[in-house]
Write a protein that holds these residues in place. Structure first.
Motif, PDB file in Angstrom:
ATOM      1  N   VAL A 221       0.785  -1.304   0.078  1.00  0.00           N
ATOM      2  CA  VAL A 221      -0.196  -0.073  -0.036  1.00  0.00           C
ATOM      3  C   VAL A 221       0.715   1.296   0.135  1.00  0.00           C
ATOM      4  N   GLN A 222       0.688   2.239  -0.756  1.00  0.00           N
ATOM      5  CA  GLN A 222       1.616   3.302  -1.085  1.00  0.00           C
ATOM      6  C   GLN A 222       1.012   4.468  -0.506  1.00  0.00           C
ATOM      7  N   PHE A 223       1.770   5.041   0.758  1.00  0.00           N
ATOM      8  CA  PHE A 223       1.367   6.318   1.160  1.00  0.00           C
ATOM      9  C   PHE A 223       1.794   7.369   0.720  1.00  0.00           C
ATOM     10  N   ASP A 269       7.854   5.745  -0.825  1.00  0.00           N
ATOM     11  CA  ASP A 269       7.684   5.010   0.576  1.00  0.00           C
ATOM     12  C   ASP A 269       8.804   5.489   1.671  1.00  0.00           C
ATOM     13  N   VAL A 270      10.003   5.874   0.859  1.00  0.00           N
ATOM     14  CA  VAL A 270      11.280   6.485   1.868  1.00  0.00           C
ATOM     15  C   VAL A 270      10.999   7.692   2.317  1.00  0.00           C
ATOM     16  N   VAL A 271      10.421   8.386   1.426  1.00  0.00           N
ATOM     17  CA  VAL A 271       9.899  10.042   2.051  1.00  0.00           C
ATOM     18  C   VAL A 271       8.773   9.718   2.857  1.00  0.00           C
ATOM     19  N   SER A 272       7.859   9.013   2.735  1.00  0.00           N
ATOM     20  CA  SER A 272       6.773   8.921   3.733  1.00  0.00           C
ATOM     21  C   SER A 272       7.167   8.545   5.167  1.00  0.00           C
ATOM     22  N   ARG A 273       7.899   7.610   5.168  1.00  0.00           N
ATOM     23  CA  ARG A 273       8.455   7.312   6.509  1.00  0.00           C
ATOM     24  C   ARG A 273       9.381   8.106   7.107  1.00  0.00           C
ATOM     25  N   PRO A 322       2.022  22.892   6.441  1.00  0.00           N
ATOM     26  CA  PRO A 322       2.281  21.565   7.222  1.00  0.00           C
ATOM     27  C   PRO A 322       1.836  20.367   6.380  1.00  0.00           C
ATOM     28  N   VAL A 323       2.666  19.211   6.375  1.00  0.00           N
ATOM     29  CA  VAL A 323       2.225  17.838   5.414  1.00  0.00           C
ATOM     30  C   VAL A 323       2.428  16.848   6.276  1.00  0.00           C
ATOM     31  N   THR A 324       1.787  15.678   6.042  1.00  0.00           N
ATOM     32  CA  THR A 324       1.622  14.478   6.481  1.00  0.00           C
ATOM     33  C   THR A 324       1.414  13.548   5.330  1.00  0.00           C
ATOM     34  N   PRO A 325       1.777  12.241   5.503  1.00  0.00           N
ATOM     35  CA  PRO A 325       1.399  11.025   4.502  1.00  0.00           C
ATOM     36  C   PRO A 325       0.056  10.711   4.968  1.00  0.00           C
ATOM     37  N   ALA A 326      -0.755  10.155   3.707  1.00  0.00           N
ATOM     38  CA  ALA A 326      -1.904   9.247   3.782  1.00  0.00           C
ATOM     39  C   ALA A 326      -1.968   8.285   2.650  1.00  0.00           C
TER      40      ALA A 326
END
Length: 501
Positions: A221-223, A269-273, A322-326
């Motif tokens: 699953v890609q965030f 995936d690397v940037v999200s984590r 401000p940003v966050t993964p989803a």
């Protein structure tokens, strides 16, 4: 041949148009209005236009690297070989991709691409432009359109698909067709936070599972790394970082280079984590700094993002946002061959519902619209030879139910089922960072839940989400190694629980 296409995004409408042009009788069934779904929300573009120093081979290489070694090289070769033709077709159907003053297509670059090869329309409104053009093209044909109809199940007889069962205005109806093309999209609403529009509840994959069709790679699953962390989920396109925007911590430091030498342009995936870890460490969302691009450039290149950020109280030309993964995209799904055929004769799958093998463990940015166009056309071309075949490529098999082999806390099993509870459980334990204990607990809880006997569309969606949640948690528990978007941490490291601010 009498063909039904279930879904009306780029993959489904491309398949429908090609099937009609080949002389088939075509019906498009869509859950909401024609053209609703994820395609219209896509800010990013379509990869596949190659400038100086670039080539299809380089695009293929970037795709394989992003897929972390689990992509099907043959499927990737098909994607890049057919890409130029499909982009030209979109132009011929009325998609106005952005061009320079001299009429050349403007090419953008996004994360993990080695070159600028992505075309956009309306700056950050590519999906909307594509959806409008394809909907208009369908409306000009004799394709029958059935809107606001929910796919309940596939009808299978004599080991082949024979039609579909629909729920329309509370009434169930069985419709017979010679071939069924699933184009129902992914399952973003498995998670508490997603970029996907309402209704993205994995209906096609769930129907395929109930019919015994082969499904794989649901653990991938890609965030998306950058969702505006203020108000309802709103995606801030990867193209913003491709134009030079940076990600900074609360001290203004570009922290993503700690995780990867490509920094903000590392794989998703690397940037999200990296974002998740940094946000947890500092106790607040990280920020995206696009101020160096200037107000005029931001408004012209990203008009949708510019409007929404300002509506939510930010002047992103003057201050970082401000940003966050989803949860964003499902790389797994119904297993297909290179022409969209599934393990059930007569059944095809295209777009996000399908696992073509292109994306492997992690999708390369702007390959999803391309995949929908390429494989939608290929599936239509294969309709006359739809006897079915065993798909030639399989990754690690993932059992769908491990409930008997795991232990879980009794208090988890006693938690009452609701969609919100399921989504939060998946977010906490089957999300960005996963542990053995968290996955086992999640699977135990999910296996102990029972959704009510579905009658309404919402109840059918809940049942589908519960089925997919069990399959996804099982697949994630079965794949012990970390690869791509599937990231396992030791049990002693607690998985991060992110909240959208």
């Amino acid at each position: 041949m009498n063909v039904v296409v279930v879904g009306s995004g780029i993959a489904g409408l491309t398949a429908a148009l090609h099937a009609r042009e080949a002389g088939h009788s075509v019906t498009v069934v869509t859950k909401a209005a024609l053209g609703d779904g994820c395609t219209g929300y896509a800010q990013g573009g379509v990869a596949g236009v190659y400038g100086a120093g670039d080539s299809a081979a380089r695009h293929a290489s970037d795709t394989l690297i992003a897929g972390a070694g689990l992509s099907n090289a043959a499927a990737v070769d098909v994607l890049v070989a057919d890409g130029a033709t499909r982009i030209a077709e979109l132009i011929s159907r009325g998609v106005g991709f952005d061009r320079s003053a001299d009429g050349e297509l403007l090419l953008g670059r996004e994360a993990a691409h080695s070159h600028a090869r992505i075309v956009h329309a309306g700056g950050d409104a590519t999906g909307a432009a594509i959806s409008r053009a394809l909907v208009a093209a369908v409306r000009r044909t004799a394709i029958e359109v059935v809107e606001n109809a929910f796919l309940v199940d596939l009808i299978v007889c004599d080991a082949a698909v024979r039609g579909i069962r629909l729920l329309t205005d509370g009434v169930s109806d069985d419709l017979e067709f010679d071939a069924v093309i699933l184009a129902t999209g992914g399952a973003g609403h498995l998670y508490a936070h997603t970029t996907n529009p309402a209704g993205t509840t994995g209906d096609g994959i769930a129907a395929a599972l109930r019919a015994g069709v082969e499904v794989a790679d649901l653990e991938f699953v890609q965030f998306h790394p950058t969702i505006l962390a203020a108000g309802p989920a709103f995606l801030v396109s990867e193209a913003v970082r491709g134009e030079g925007a940076t990600l900074i911590d609360d001290e203004g430091r570009r922290f993503t280079f700690d995780a990867h030498p490509d920094g903000e342009l590392a794989p998703r995936d690397v940037v999200s984590r990296a974002i998740a870890r940094q946000a947890a460490a500092q106790g607040s969302p990280v920020r995206m700094d696009a101020t160096m691009l200037g107000a005029s450039a931001l408004a012209q290149r990203f008009p949708t993002i510019d409007r929404v950020t300002r509506e939510r109280g930010f002047d992103w030309s003057r201050e970082p946002i401000p940003v966050t993964p989803a949860a964003h995209y499902l790389m797994g799904g119904v297993v297909t061959d290179l022409d969209g055929r599934t393990s059930l004769p007569g059944l095809f799958a295209v777009g996000e519902v399908a696992r073509t093998g292109v994306h492997g463990a992690n999708r390369l940015a702007s390959n999803s619209l391309l995949e929908g166009a390429v494989f939608g056309a290929r599936a239509a071309a294969a309709l006359d030879s739809s006897a079915g075949s065993a798909p030639p490529f399989r990754s690690q098999k993932s059992p769908l139910n491990l409930a008997d082999s795991v232990t879980f806390r009794d208090e988890n099993a006693r938690r009452p089922f609701s969609r919100a509870a399921l989504q939060q459980l998946m977010w906490d334990h089957v999300g960005l960072l996963r542990t053995d204990g968290g996955l086992a607990d999640a699977l135990g809880t999910i296996s102990g839940w029972r959704a009510p006997t579905p009658r309404s569309v919402t109840e059918h969606e809940d049942a589908n989400l519960l089925l997919l949640a069990e399959a996804t948690a099982s697949a994630a528990l079965a794949r012990a190694e970390s690869v791509g978007a599937h990231y396992r941490t030791p049990d002693r490291v607690e998985a991060l629980q992110l909240e959208t601010v």
